[in-house]
Scaffold this motif. Structure first.
Motif, PDB file in Angstrom:
ATOM      1  N   ARG A 186     -53.086 -43.867 -47.719  1.00 36.25           N
ATOM      2  CA  ARG A 186     -53.407 -42.864 -46.695  1.00 36.25           C
ATOM      3  C   ARG A 186     -53.950 -41.572 -47.317  1.00 36.25           C
ATOM      4  O   ARG A 186     -54.913 -40.986 -46.820  1.00 36.25           O
ATOM      5  CB  ARG A 186     -52.169 -42.565 -45.846  1.00 36.25           C
ATOM      6  N   GLU A 187     -53.340 -41.111 -48.406  1.00 39.28           N
ATOM      7  CA  GLU A 187     -53.804 -39.878 -49.057  1.00 39.28           C
ATOM      8  C   GLU A 187     -55.175 -40.095 -49.697  1.00 39.28           C
ATOM      9  O   GLU A 187     -56.056 -39.224 -49.618  1.00 39.28           O
ATOM     10  CB  GLU A 187     -52.788 -39.431 -50.108  1.00 39.28           C
ATOM     11  N   LYS A 188     -55.367 -41.251 -50.316  1.00 39.15           N
ATOM     12  CA  LYS A 188     -56.664 -41.554 -50.927  1.00 39.15           C
ATOM     13  C   LYS A 188     -57.757 -41.653 -49.875  1.00 39.15           C
ATOM     14  O   LYS A 188     -58.876 -41.177 -50.063  1.00 39.15           O
ATOM     15  CB  LYS A 188     -56.578 -42.870 -51.715  1.00 39.15           C
ATOM     16  N   ARG A 189     -57.430 -42.285 -48.748  1.00 39.24           N
ATOM     17  CA  ARG A 189     -58.383 -42.408 -47.646  1.00 39.24           C
ATOM     18  C   ARG A 189     -58.728 -41.046 -47.073  1.00 39.24           C
ATOM     19  O   ARG A 189     -59.884 -40.773 -46.724  1.00 39.24           O
ATOM     20  CB  ARG A 189     -57.783 -43.308 -46.556  1.00 39.24           C
ATOM     21  N   LYS A 190     -57.741 -40.155 -46.987  1.00 38.13           N
ATOM     22  CA  LYS A 190     -57.980 -38.810 -46.484  1.00 38.13           C
ATOM     23  C   LYS A 190     -58.982 -38.074 -47.364  1.00 38.13           C
ATOM     24  O   LYS A 190     -59.919 -37.428 -46.845  1.00 38.13           O
ATOM     25  CB  LYS A 190     -56.655 -38.036 -46.431  1.00 38.13           C
ATOM     26  N   GLU A 191     -58.825 -38.160 -48.679  1.00 38.85           N
ATOM     27  CA  GLU A 191     -59.760 -37.507 -49.595  1.00 38.85           C
ATOM     28  C   GLU A 191     -61.160 -38.094 -49.453  1.00 38.85           C
ATOM     29  O   GLU A 191     -62.160 -37.361 -49.465  1.00 38.85           O
ATOM     30  CB  GLU A 191     -59.263 -37.660 -51.038  1.00 38.85           C
ATOM     31  N   THR A 192     -61.244 -39.422 -49.301  1.00 35.56           N
ATOM     32  CA  THR A 192     -62.547 -40.075 -49.135  1.00 35.56           C
ATOM     33  C   THR A 192     -63.245 -39.585 -47.872  1.00 35.56           C
ATOM     34  O   THR A 192     -64.448 -39.276 -47.876  1.00 35.56           O
ATOM     35  CB  THR A 192     -62.363 -41.609 -49.063  1.00 35.56           C
ATOM     36  N   LEU A 193     -62.504 -39.502 -46.767  1.00 36.01           N
ATOM     37  CA  LEU A 193     -63.075 -39.067 -45.495  1.00 36.01           C
ATOM     38  C   LEU A 193     -63.521 -37.605 -45.555  1.00 36.01           C
ATOM     39  O   LEU A 193     -64.580 -37.245 -45.018  1.00 36.01           O
ATOM     40  CB  LEU A 193     -62.052 -39.260 -44.370  1.00 36.01           C
ATOM     41  N   GLN A 194     -62.742 -36.771 -46.204  1.00 33.24           N
ATOM     42  CA  GLN A 194     -63.101 -35.353 -46.321  1.00 33.24           C
ATOM     43  C   GLN A 194     -64.382 -35.173 -47.132  1.00 33.24           C
ATOM     44  O   GLN A 194     -65.272 -34.409 -46.733  1.00 33.24           O
ATOM     45  CB  GLN A 194     -61.947 -34.572 -46.949  1.00 33.24           C
ATOM     46  N   ASN A 195     -64.478 -35.890 -48.246  1.00 34.90           N
ATOM     47  CA  ASN A 195     -65.698 -35.795 -49.073  1.00 34.90           C
ATOM     48  C   ASN A 195     -66.912 -36.330 -48.322  1.00 34.90           C
ATOM     49  O   ASN A 195     -68.009 -35.761 -48.389  1.00 34.90           O
ATOM     50  CB  ASN A 195     -65.506 -36.572 -50.378  1.00 34.90           C
ATOM     51  N   GLU A 234     -58.152 -40.744 -38.153  1.00 32.08           N
ATOM     52  CA  GLU A 234     -59.152 -40.565 -39.215  1.00 32.08           C
ATOM     53  C   GLU A 234     -60.270 -39.640 -38.738  1.00 32.08           C
ATOM     54  O   GLU A 234     -60.766 -38.812 -39.512  1.00 32.08           O
ATOM     55  CB  GLU A 234     -59.715 -41.918 -39.646  1.00 32.08           C
ATOM     56  N   ARG A 235     -60.664 -39.758 -37.469  1.00 35.01           N
ATOM     57  CA  ARG A 235     -61.662 -38.829 -36.928  1.00 35.01           C
ATOM     58  C   ARG A 235     -61.112 -37.404 -36.925  1.00 35.01           C
ATOM     59  O   ARG A 235     -61.837 -36.435 -37.190  1.00 35.01           O
ATOM     60  CB  ARG A 235     -62.053 -39.229 -35.500  1.00 35.01           C
ATOM     61  N   LYS A 236     -59.812 -37.295 -36.664  1.00 38.68           N
ATOM     62  CA  LYS A 236     -59.172 -35.974 -36.653  1.00 38.68           C
ATOM     63  C   LYS A 236     -59.250 -35.323 -38.030  1.00 38.68           C
ATOM     64  O   LYS A 236     -59.469 -34.105 -38.140  1.00 38.68           O
ATOM     65  CB  LYS A 236     -57.718 -36.102 -36.202  1.00 38.68           C
ATOM     66  N   ILE A 237     -59.072 -36.116 -39.101  1.00 42.35           N
ATOM     67  CA  ILE A 237     -59.167 -35.589 -40.466  1.00 42.35           C
ATOM     68  C   ILE A 237     -60.554 -34.979 -40.703  1.00 42.35           C
ATOM     69  O   ILE A 237     -60.695 -33.891 -41.273  1.00 42.35           O
ATOM     70  CB  ILE A 237     -58.894 -36.710 -41.493  1.00 42.35           C
ATOM     71  N   MET A 238     -61.588 -35.671 -40.233  1.00 43.47           N
ATOM     72  CA  MET A 238     -62.956 -35.198 -40.430  1.00 43.47           C
ATOM     73  C   MET A 238     -63.252 -33.979 -39.563  1.00 43.47           C
ATOM     74  O   MET A 238     -63.911 -33.035 -40.003  1.00 43.47           O
ATOM     75  CB  MET A 238     -63.939 -36.335 -40.130  1.00 43.47           C
ATOM     76  N   HIS A 239     -62.750 -33.997 -38.342  1.00 41.90           N
ATOM     77  CA  HIS A 239     -62.926 -32.835 -37.462  1.00 41.90           C
ATOM     78  C   HIS A 239     -62.338 -31.580 -38.110  1.00 41.90           C
ATOM     79  O   HIS A 239     -62.943 -30.501 -38.070  1.00 41.90           O
ATOM     80  CB  HIS A 239     -62.244 -33.075 -36.106  1.00 41.90           C
ATOM     81  N   GLN A 240     -61.150 -31.725 -38.685  1.00 39.73           N
ATOM     82  CA  GLN A 240     -60.451 -30.571 -39.259  1.00 39.73           C
ATOM     83  C   GLN A 240     -61.212 -29.970 -40.429  1.00 39.73           C
ATOM     84  O   GLN A 240     -61.351 -28.751 -40.522  1.00 39.73           O
ATOM     85  CB  GLN A 240     -59.044 -30.988 -39.694  1.00 39.73           C
ATOM     86  N   ILE A 241     -61.732 -30.809 -41.343  1.00 34.92           N
ATOM     87  CA  ILE A 241     -62.453 -30.281 -42.504  1.00 34.92           C
ATOM     88  C   ILE A 241     -63.801 -29.699 -42.092  1.00 34.92           C
ATOM     89  O   ILE A 241     -64.264 -28.699 -42.645  1.00 34.92           O
ATOM     90  CB  ILE A 241     -62.632 -31.380 -43.588  1.00 34.92           C
ATOM     91  N   LEU A 242     -64.449 -30.294 -41.088  1.00 32.00           N
ATOM     92  CA  LEU A 242     -65.765 -29.827 -40.651  1.00 32.00           C
ATOM     93  C   LEU A 242     -65.683 -28.571 -39.787  1.00 32.00           C
ATOM     94  O   LEU A 242     -66.675 -27.847 -39.656  1.00 32.00           O
ATOM     95  CB  LEU A 242     -66.477 -30.941 -39.871  1.00 32.00           C
ATOM     96  N   SER A 243     -64.508 -28.312 -39.211  1.00 28.12           N
ATOM     97  CA  SER A 243     -64.351 -27.109 -38.379  1.00 28.12           C
ATOM     98  C   SER A 243     -64.475 -25.836 -39.204  1.00 28.12           C
ATOM     99  O   SER A 243     -64.686 -24.753 -38.653  1.00 28.12           O
ATOM    100  CB  SER A 243     -62.992 -27.137 -37.673  1.00 28.12           C
ATOM    101  N   SER A 300     -72.340 -33.475 -43.575  1.00 27.62           N
ATOM    102  CA  SER A 300     -72.652 -32.208 -42.906  1.00 27.62           C
ATOM    103  C   SER A 300     -73.881 -31.562 -43.554  1.00 27.62           C
ATOM    104  O   SER A 300     -74.722 -30.967 -42.862  1.00 27.62           O
ATOM    105  CB  SER A 300     -71.446 -31.265 -42.982  1.00 27.62           C
ATOM    106  N   LYS A 301     -73.995 -31.696 -44.869  1.00 28.31           N
ATOM    107  CA  LYS A 301     -75.169 -31.160 -45.569  1.00 28.31           C
ATOM    108  C   LYS A 301     -76.427 -31.898 -45.132  1.00 28.31           C
ATOM    109  O   LYS A 301     -77.493 -31.300 -44.958  1.00 28.31           O
ATOM    110  CB  LYS A 301     -74.967 -31.288 -47.075  1.00 28.31           C
ATOM    111  N   LYS A 302     -76.296 -33.206 -44.932  1.00 36.11           N
ATOM    112  CA  LYS A 302     -77.433 -34.005 -44.489  1.00 36.11           C
ATOM    113  C   LYS A 302     -77.859 -33.597 -43.082  1.00 36.11           C
ATOM    114  O   LYS A 302     -79.070 -33.502 -42.778  1.00 36.11           O
ATOM    115  CB  LYS A 302     -77.066 -35.484 -44.517  1.00 36.11           C
ATOM    116  N   ALA A 303     -76.889 -33.366 -42.200  1.00 36.62           N
ATOM    117  CA  ALA A 303     -77.205 -32.976 -40.829  1.00 36.62           C
ATOM    118  C   ALA A 303     -77.930 -31.640 -40.789  1.00 36.62           C
ATOM    119  O   ALA A 303     -78.879 -31.451 -40.011  1.00 36.62           O
ATOM    120  CB  ALA A 303     -75.911 -32.903 -40.010  1.00 36.62           C
ATOM    121  N   ILE A 304     -77.509 -30.702 -41.638  1.00 35.79           N
ATOM    122  CA  ILE A 304     -78.149 -29.385 -41.687  1.00 35.79           C
ATOM    123  C   ILE A 304     -79.554 -29.502 -42.277  1.00 35.79           C
ATOM    124  O   ILE A 304     -80.512 -28.887 -41.788  1.00 35.79           O
ATOM    125  CB  ILE A 304     -77.294 -28.407 -42.511  1.00 35.79           C
ATOM    126  N   ALA A 305     -79.705 -30.301 -43.334  1.00 35.94           N
ATOM    127  CA  ALA A 305     -80.997 -30.430 -44.021  1.00 35.94           C
ATOM    128  C   ALA A 305     -82.040 -31.126 -43.150  1.00 35.94           C
ATOM    129  O   ALA A 305     -83.216 -30.746 -43.137  1.00 35.94           O
ATOM    130  CB  ALA A 305     -80.814 -31.187 -45.329  1.00 35.94           C
TER     131      ALA A 305
END
Length: 265
Positions: A199-208, A233-242, A214-219
């Motif tokens: 779970r912790e490893k997956r969290k780091e993968t999703l955050q990265n 898992e979507r919540k993890i990504m929402h939190q880092i992208l917020s 996000s850089k691709k979307a902006i570019a």
């Protein structure tokens, strides 16, 4: 009667039945759990809970004992009346000691806590049965993060198979565990399955992954869509992208095919 046994589906129901039947309150009795009850596996081995209620309130004990006391012979009454003052003092001391001991006994809240722990153990055993039925050898331990979040840590030489592609097997087992527990206990408790700190490893993968996309979307100025993933898992990504400016995130689709979208503002 100063004590009586009661049987019902759950410990709480048996206690409630006993309090009503004996016309007492919780602080007037000592509660002993004789049998916590079992839900059973798919209904097999189901067993009701059994509790014993013992009156500890001194005044209530005296009242409940009066009918029996009235049947004593006159000779017995005289013997009681001839006790000297020292014996009366000793009886008083014993009563005080008894009261002190009874106060330290577990409360109904503690009984419920122990009952919940037994249900969590039952959930762990259920998931182990499923994993063994899949042909994998494994063991598990329970970790209490807090009162409403439980982690079942699994150990196995076949961890990669139990995890599955992008955690699909482990996620499915987690859904089974959560549904099983919810059938036993109607409370807000999150059951998480983990193995080899996945779970912790997956969290780091999703955050990265979220940061890179996000850089691709902006570019490119175009929305970036992810593959379907569970809500947490979507919540993890929402939190880092917020924390990133100039982008917004939202989810589309229906479960279990709901996915995350990143879009530049």
């Amino acid at each position: 009667m100063l004590e009586q046994n009661f049987i019902d589906v759950t410990v709480e129901d048996a206690i409630k039945q006993g309090l009503n039947a004996m016309n007492v309150t919780e602080n007037q009795v000592k509660i002993e759990v004789i049998q916590p009850g079992k839900k059973g596996f798919f209904g097999i081995g189901k067993q009701n809970a059994e509790v014993k209620l013992i009156i500890i309130d001194p005044e209530l004990k005296r009242t409940k004992s009066e009918p029996a006391a009235k049947t004593n012979s006159e000779e017995e009454k005289q013997l009681v009346q001839t006790h000297d003052s020292d014996e009366n003092v000793e009886t008083t001391d014993e009563t005080a000691h008894e009261t002190e001991v009874e106060i330290s006994l577990p409360s109904v809240k503690q009984v419920h806590k122990n009952h919940k722990q037994e249900l969590i153990e039952s959930t762990k055993d259920y998931i182990m049965h499923v994993i063994h039925s899949m042909g994998y050898e494994a063991s598990a331990e329970i970790h209490y993060k807090n009162s409403s979040e439980i982690v079942i840590n699994i150990e196995s030489d076949e961890a990669s198979r139990i995890i599955g592609k992008r955690g699909q097997v482990l996620n499915s087992l987690q859904v089974l565990a959560q549904n099983y527990f919810n059938q036993l206990e109607k409370s807000y408790t999150i059951i998480t399955l983990d193995i080899e700190n996945y779970r912790e490893k997956r969290k780091e993968t999703l955050q990265n992954l979220a940061l890179n996309m996000s850089k691709k979307a902006i570019a490119t100025g175009k929305p970036v869509k992810f593959e379907p993933m569970p809500n947490y898992e979507r919540k993890i990504m929402h939190q880092i992208l917020s924390k990133i400016e100039n982008i917004e995130t939202y989810s589309e689709g229906r479960e279990p095919h709901r996915y995350l979208v990143i879009r530049a503002r």
